[in-house]
Each structure stands twice: as C-alpha cells, then as structure tokens.
Scaffold this motif. Sequence first.
Motif, PDB file in Angstrom:
ATOM      1  N   ALA A 172       1.263  -0.793  -0.292  1.00  0.00           N
ATOM      2  CA  ALA A 172       0.005  -0.146  -0.034  1.00  0.00           C
ATOM      3  C   ALA A 172       1.043   1.456  -0.226  1.00  0.00           C
ATOM      4  O   ALA A 172       2.077   0.663   0.241  1.00  0.00           O
ATOM      5  CB  ALA A 172      -0.782  -0.252   1.187  1.00  0.00           C
ATOM      6  N   TRP A 173       0.272   1.724  -0.412  1.00  0.00           N
ATOM      7  CA  TRP A 173       0.917   3.599  -0.253  1.00  0.00           C
ATOM      8  C   TRP A 173       0.102   4.543  -0.364  1.00  0.00           C
ATOM      9  O   TRP A 173      -1.162   4.747  -0.462  1.00  0.00           O
ATOM     10  CB  TRP A 173       1.900   3.904  -1.905  1.00  0.00           C
ATOM     11  N   GLU A 174       1.016   5.408   0.296  1.00  0.00           N
ATOM     12  CA  GLU A 174      -0.324   6.919   1.132  1.00  0.00           C
ATOM     13  C   GLU A 174       1.575   8.080   0.985  1.00  0.00           C
ATOM     14  O   GLU A 174       1.743   8.305   0.889  1.00  0.00           O
ATOM     15  CB  GLU A 174      -0.965   6.426   1.953  1.00  0.00           C
ATOM     16  N   GLY A 175       0.277   9.228  -0.135  1.00  0.00           N
ATOM     17  CA  GLY A 175       1.369   9.962   0.114  1.00  0.00           C
ATOM     18  C   GLY A 175       0.616  11.211  -0.827  1.00  0.00           C
ATOM     19  O   GLY A 175      -1.284  11.441  -1.227  1.00  0.00           O
ATOM     20  N   ASP A 176       1.027  12.291  -1.371  1.00  0.00           N
ATOM     21  CA  ASP A 176       1.168  13.499  -2.073  1.00  0.00           C
ATOM     22  C   ASP A 176       1.430  13.221  -3.846  1.00  0.00           C
ATOM     23  O   ASP A 176       2.286  13.023  -3.785  1.00  0.00           O
ATOM     24  CB  ASP A 176       1.302  14.708  -1.830  1.00  0.00           C
ATOM     25  N   PHE A 177       0.469  13.362  -4.294  1.00  0.00           N
ATOM     26  CA  PHE A 177       0.178  13.998  -5.722  1.00  0.00           C
ATOM     27  C   PHE A 177       0.087  15.535  -6.065  1.00  0.00           C
ATOM     28  O   PHE A 177      -0.424  16.103  -5.738  1.00  0.00           O
ATOM     29  CB  PHE A 177      -0.714  12.673  -6.759  1.00  0.00           C
ATOM     30  N   TYR A 178       0.953  16.149  -7.352  1.00  0.00           N
ATOM     31  CA  TYR A 178       0.832  17.573  -7.481  1.00  0.00           C
ATOM     32  C   TYR A 178      -0.191  18.011  -8.099  1.00  0.00           C
ATOM     33  O   TYR A 178       0.074  16.816  -9.230  1.00  0.00           O
ATOM     34  CB  TYR A 178       2.056  18.005  -7.535  1.00  0.00           C
ATOM     35  N   ALA A 179      -1.154  18.760  -8.442  1.00  0.00           N
ATOM     36  CA  ALA A 179      -1.591  19.019  -9.341  1.00  0.00           C
ATOM     37  C   ALA A 179      -1.757  20.779  -9.561  1.00  0.00           C
ATOM     38  O   ALA A 179      -2.206  21.360  -8.820  1.00  0.00           O
ATOM     39  CB  ALA A 179      -3.109  18.884  -9.832  1.00  0.00           C
ATOM     40  N   GLU A 180      -0.913  21.760 -10.720  1.00  0.00           N
ATOM     41  CA  GLU A 180      -1.034  22.945 -11.013  1.00  0.00           C
ATOM     42  C   GLU A 180      -0.166  23.404  -9.904  1.00  0.00           C
ATOM     43  O   GLU A 180       0.262  24.234  -8.645  1.00  0.00           O
ATOM     44  CB  GLU A 180      -2.263  23.642 -10.976  1.00  0.00           C
ATOM     45  N   ASN A 181       0.815  22.567  -9.279  1.00  0.00           N
ATOM     46  CA  ASN A 181       1.567  22.833  -8.055  1.00  0.00           C
ATOM     47  C   ASN A 181       1.358  22.465  -6.762  1.00  0.00           C
ATOM     48  O   ASN A 181       1.998  22.826  -5.557  1.00  0.00           O
ATOM     49  CB  ASN A 181       2.615  24.113  -8.247  1.00  0.00           C
ATOM     50  N   ASN A 182       0.470  22.178  -7.032  1.00  0.00           N
ATOM     51  CA  ASN A 182      -1.109  22.110  -5.293  1.00  0.00           C
ATOM     52  C   ASN A 182      -0.435  20.541  -5.157  1.00  0.00           C
ATOM     53  O   ASN A 182      -0.213  19.875  -5.716  1.00  0.00           O
ATOM     54  CB  ASN A 182      -2.203  22.736  -5.297  1.00  0.00           C
ATOM     55  N   PRO A 183      -0.287  20.114  -3.672  1.00  0.00           N
ATOM     56  CA  PRO A 183      -0.364  18.618  -3.792  1.00  0.00           C
ATOM     57  C   PRO A 183      -2.135  18.250  -2.378  1.00  0.00           C
ATOM     58  O   PRO A 183      -2.627  19.201  -2.144  1.00  0.00           O
ATOM     59  CB  PRO A 183       0.798  19.044  -1.901  1.00  0.00           C
ATOM     60  N   TYR A 184      -2.220  17.237  -2.816  1.00  0.00           N
ATOM     61  CA  TYR A 184      -3.083  16.566  -2.804  1.00  0.00           C
ATOM     62  C   TYR A 184      -2.954  15.022  -2.360  1.00  0.00           C
ATOM     63  O   TYR A 184      -2.278  13.945  -3.041  1.00  0.00           O
ATOM     64  CB  TYR A 184      -4.416  15.835  -4.210  1.00  0.00           C
ATOM     65  N   ASN A 185      -3.398  14.790  -1.208  1.00  0.00           N
ATOM     66  CA  ASN A 185      -3.043  13.496  -0.729  1.00  0.00           C
ATOM     67  C   ASN A 185      -3.867  12.529  -1.621  1.00  0.00           C
ATOM     68  O   ASN A 185      -4.995  12.560  -1.771  1.00  0.00           O
ATOM     69  CB  ASN A 185      -3.696  13.524   0.809  1.00  0.00           C
ATOM     70  N   SER A 186      -3.146  11.426  -1.637  1.00  0.00           N
ATOM     71  CA  SER A 186      -3.840   9.763  -2.709  1.00  0.00           C
ATOM     72  C   SER A 186      -3.048   8.975  -1.757  1.00  0.00           C
ATOM     73  O   SER A 186      -2.471   9.037  -0.865  1.00  0.00           O
ATOM     74  CB  SER A 186      -2.951  10.861  -3.765  1.00  0.00           C
ATOM     75  N   ALA A 187      -3.695   7.851  -2.303  1.00  0.00           N
ATOM     76  CA  ALA A 187      -3.249   6.396  -1.776  1.00  0.00           C
ATOM     77  C   ALA A 187      -3.764   5.624  -3.699  1.00  0.00           C
ATOM     78  O   ALA A 187      -4.161   5.630  -4.336  1.00  0.00           O
ATOM     79  CB  ALA A 187      -4.639   6.142  -0.910  1.00  0.00           C
ATOM     80  N   PHE A 188      -2.477   4.565  -2.982  1.00  0.00           N
ATOM     81  CA  PHE A 188      -1.804   3.289  -4.210  1.00  0.00           C
ATOM     82  C   PHE A 188      -3.137   2.178  -2.949  1.00  0.00           C
ATOM     83  O   PHE A 188      -1.651   1.509  -2.029  1.00  0.00           O
ATOM     84  CB  PHE A 188      -1.286   3.129  -4.791  1.00  0.00           C
ATOM     85  N   ASP A 189      -3.945   1.640  -3.450  1.00  0.00           N
ATOM     86  CA  ASP A 189      -4.284   0.888  -2.765  1.00  0.00           C
ATOM     87  C   ASP A 189      -4.461  -0.500  -3.030  1.00  0.00           C
ATOM     88  O   ASP A 189      -4.671  -0.906  -3.811  1.00  0.00           O
ATOM     89  CB  ASP A 189      -6.425   1.204  -1.937  1.00  0.00           C
ATOM     90  N   LYS A 190      -4.280  -1.441  -1.853  1.00  0.00           N
ATOM     91  CA  LYS A 190      -4.120  -3.498  -2.715  1.00  0.00           C
ATOM     92  C   LYS A 190      -3.781  -3.139  -3.922  1.00  0.00           C
ATOM     93  O   LYS A 190      -3.519  -4.005  -4.663  1.00  0.00           O
ATOM     94  CB  LYS A 190      -6.337  -3.686  -2.799  1.00  0.00           C
ATOM     95  N   ILE A 191      -2.147  -2.931  -3.471  1.00  0.00           N
ATOM     96  CA  ILE A 191      -1.163  -2.868  -4.413  1.00  0.00           C
ATOM     97  C   ILE A 191      -0.859  -5.203  -4.786  1.00  0.00           C
ATOM     98  O   ILE A 191       0.138  -5.155  -3.820  1.00  0.00           O
ATOM     99  CB  ILE A 191       0.205  -2.791  -4.829  1.00  0.00           C
ATOM    100  N   PHE A 192      -1.492  -5.704  -5.640  1.00  0.00           N
ATOM    101  CA  PHE A 192      -0.615  -6.997  -6.175  1.00  0.00           C
ATOM    102  C   PHE A 192       0.660  -6.519  -6.945  1.00  0.00           C
ATOM    103  O   PHE A 192       0.287  -6.420  -8.171  1.00  0.00           O
ATOM    104  CB  PHE A 192      -1.118  -7.495  -6.733  1.00  0.00           C
ATOM    105  N   SER A 193       1.964  -7.204  -6.667  1.00  0.00           N
ATOM    106  CA  SER A 193       2.583  -7.158  -7.887  1.00  0.00           C
ATOM    107  C   SER A 193       3.614  -8.892  -7.891  1.00  0.00           C
ATOM    108  O   SER A 193       3.476  -9.205  -7.773  1.00  0.00           O
ATOM    109  CB  SER A 193       3.982  -5.934  -7.388  1.00  0.00           C
ATOM    110  N   VAL A 194       4.103  -8.750  -9.048  1.00  0.00           N
ATOM    111  CA  VAL A 194       4.303 -10.121  -9.749  1.00  0.00           C
ATOM    112  C   VAL A 194       5.396  -9.980 -10.823  1.00  0.00           C
ATOM    113  O   VAL A 194       5.366  -9.084 -11.760  1.00  0.00           O
ATOM    114  CB  VAL A 194       3.363 -10.888 -10.030  1.00  0.00           C
TER     115      VAL A 194
END
Length: 394
Positions: A172-194
Amino acid sequence: MESIKKCKAALLIAGVCCSASSFADVQFNGFASIKAGVVFDDEEVILNGIYDKDLSFKPESVFALQVSSDLTEGLSVTAQIFAQGKDDFDVEARWAYLSYQVSDEWRVNVGRMVLPMFYKSESEKIGYTVTGNRLPRAVYDDFEFAVVEGVRLNHSTELGDWSVNSSFGYYAWEGDFYAENNPYNSAFDKIFSVSTEFTYDWLTLFAGGFITEVDFNAIDDGFIYPIIDGAVAGINAQAGATVITPGETQSLKDTVKLSGDGVYYYLGTAIDYNDWLLTAEYADYGIKDTSDTYTKAWYVMAGKRINEYTLLYTYEEFDEEPEYTSLDGFSPYVTAIGTGVIDAVLENYLFTTQTVSLRYDFHSNAAFKLDVFSSKPKGGSAQTGMSFGVDLVF
C-alpha cells in the motif's frame, strides 16, 4: 515538518540497528553519487527537468547508508537511510524491512521497501550499478509511489540451465500527488505485484508489473470537478439556459476522473556477452477508464567494455499523448470541456533522447562517468547537454 519526520525516522532506525549490535552481527555499507550537469542550449529544461543552462551538482547527487543485521536462524533486518540533492538532502528511510528465509528457495520481506515497477527499480538509485550516469528516464522517472509498505515473497530456483528469480508482493502507498503545483493526498490501495527473471549464462529475460486501486479522490474533488463545474456554469450562464444538464455534468465527471484501476507492466531482455552489452525494456501503464492516457515508454542500450572503460549508446522514447475517444457521444459543449480537462491533467508529453556515455572504472569501488545527451520534445527542437560525476559503493 516533513523533513523533520524523515530525519526522526532515519535516526530511530539507526538507533535500533545499532542497539542490536549487542546481540547480532551488524553490517554497514552504502553508496554515493556526486554528479553535475548542464544544458548547452538556452532552453531551461532538459530530460524532464533534471538540468538547465546553469551547472548544478544537486539534481542527481545522492548519499545512502545501509544497515543490516543477521539475527540468525533465517531472520534478518535491513534499513537504508537515503538523501538526494534534489530534495535538499533531506534524510528518509527508503528501506526498513524484516526478512525471513523460509527455505532454500523462499524468502519473505515485511516492511518498507521499493516497489518493483521495472527491471532495475530496486537498484536504480545505486549509480555504481548503472553503466552510464542514469537509467533511461523515459522508463525510470521519479514516481511518488516508488517506496511502499507491505509484504513480498521472493523465490529463487533452477530450471535446467536457467536461474529463475521471482517475487510476489502485496503493498500500500499513501502520499501527495501534485496538480498545478498543489499537493493532494492520494493513495494506491491493494497493490499486487509480480516479477520474474530467467537467466541463462549471458542472457536474461525479464517481465513484471502490478495492479492497484488508485485513490485520487482529492484531485478529482479539488482540481478536476471544480474545472468542470466552473465551465458548465459559465456556458449555461452565457446561453441563458441549461445547455448542459446536471446528468451530463455527472457523466463527464465519471468519464474524466482520475481515480480507478491502475495497471503497470514491463518486459525486456538483457545481454552481457564477451563484454558486449545490450538491454531493451518496454513499459506500459495507466489508470483504466479515466482521463489518464496510458503511457508507453521504451529504451535500448548497447555498449562495449574495453578493460576498465565502457562505451554505451542509449536511445529512449516516452509517449503520453492525450486520447479523447472517451468523449465520443457527448455534446460539443461537453466535449470541449472534457478536452480541456484532459489537457490540464496530462502534459501531452513525448520526447526522444539519445545519450553517449563513457565509464571509467578507476577504482574497484568507484567509477567516473561522462554523458553527452540530446533530447527532443514533441514539437520542439533538440536540446543538448552533458553530465559527469563519480559513483561509488562502500
């Protein structure tokens, strides 16, 4: 405040690992890169903004210290304290995980680690392991979600003359993504990798990827939807009637939102034969049924070792051109708004870069590198520049 939190986390990890030395074997090693670069042209940006026309040492200089401790009976702990110039050398704990060797072939890691997005994701920051000054940025760009928390199962085995190394992860990941130089709290839930690598003598075949639930609701609510609502209100006011209905507005929001199912994958091959080198990798990723157009990126690197020198040529391409087919069927007014939103979300960015690199291994643990590159953005002229520096491990 964020830098203070990172520093506290790093100091805590270092303290725990040092205190463990009273009952376990603690090992320290690390790596560093001291690099500089400059663009020869008047343009301010090259290679996604690494360097400009003023010589700079900060963008690609990094320092890292890794601490590991074998707690015996298959149990170990690893932490990596990491700082890079582009972040003003703020310290962060890039790795912090517990590892348990279940059997000769299986090992499990639990904690904070690098997401295996591409072939060299876990080692890309270790400049010494890279032939040139950097891995191709068309694929190996800086992703906010590169470091995740979760569990990974690693498997190593032999199939005839082939060595096979695979991993299976849930994160899982949670952090800031930027749009027009403004941070927005975001998340990637249930990341399944292989991921998997098949190696036979001088040949390696590799592939991998991950799927995830992308939570960009903050960007949708705080950036995309206000654009739509403002445009709809303006058109309706100008027309003096409800030209765009609430139902159409909602349908447009559902079409161009950014939250959805993310899909990332890569594949390629690597050859190291009689000091001839060749690596090719292709990556494709995006968020399904959203305004996020799928990105396609690839590169080919070919080189030759001559004693302590290595000469390398790299060609790379990045393609993230907007697609508007999802807007088919909407009225002209709604289509125009949707087109504007997609253009605001995506950079409409396409570039190709060619690089010639020279590596000189002047020491068993250090290498001097010199790159000369030319990058051509879509609709622009080629920009040229150079970077140089020293990578070392200790």
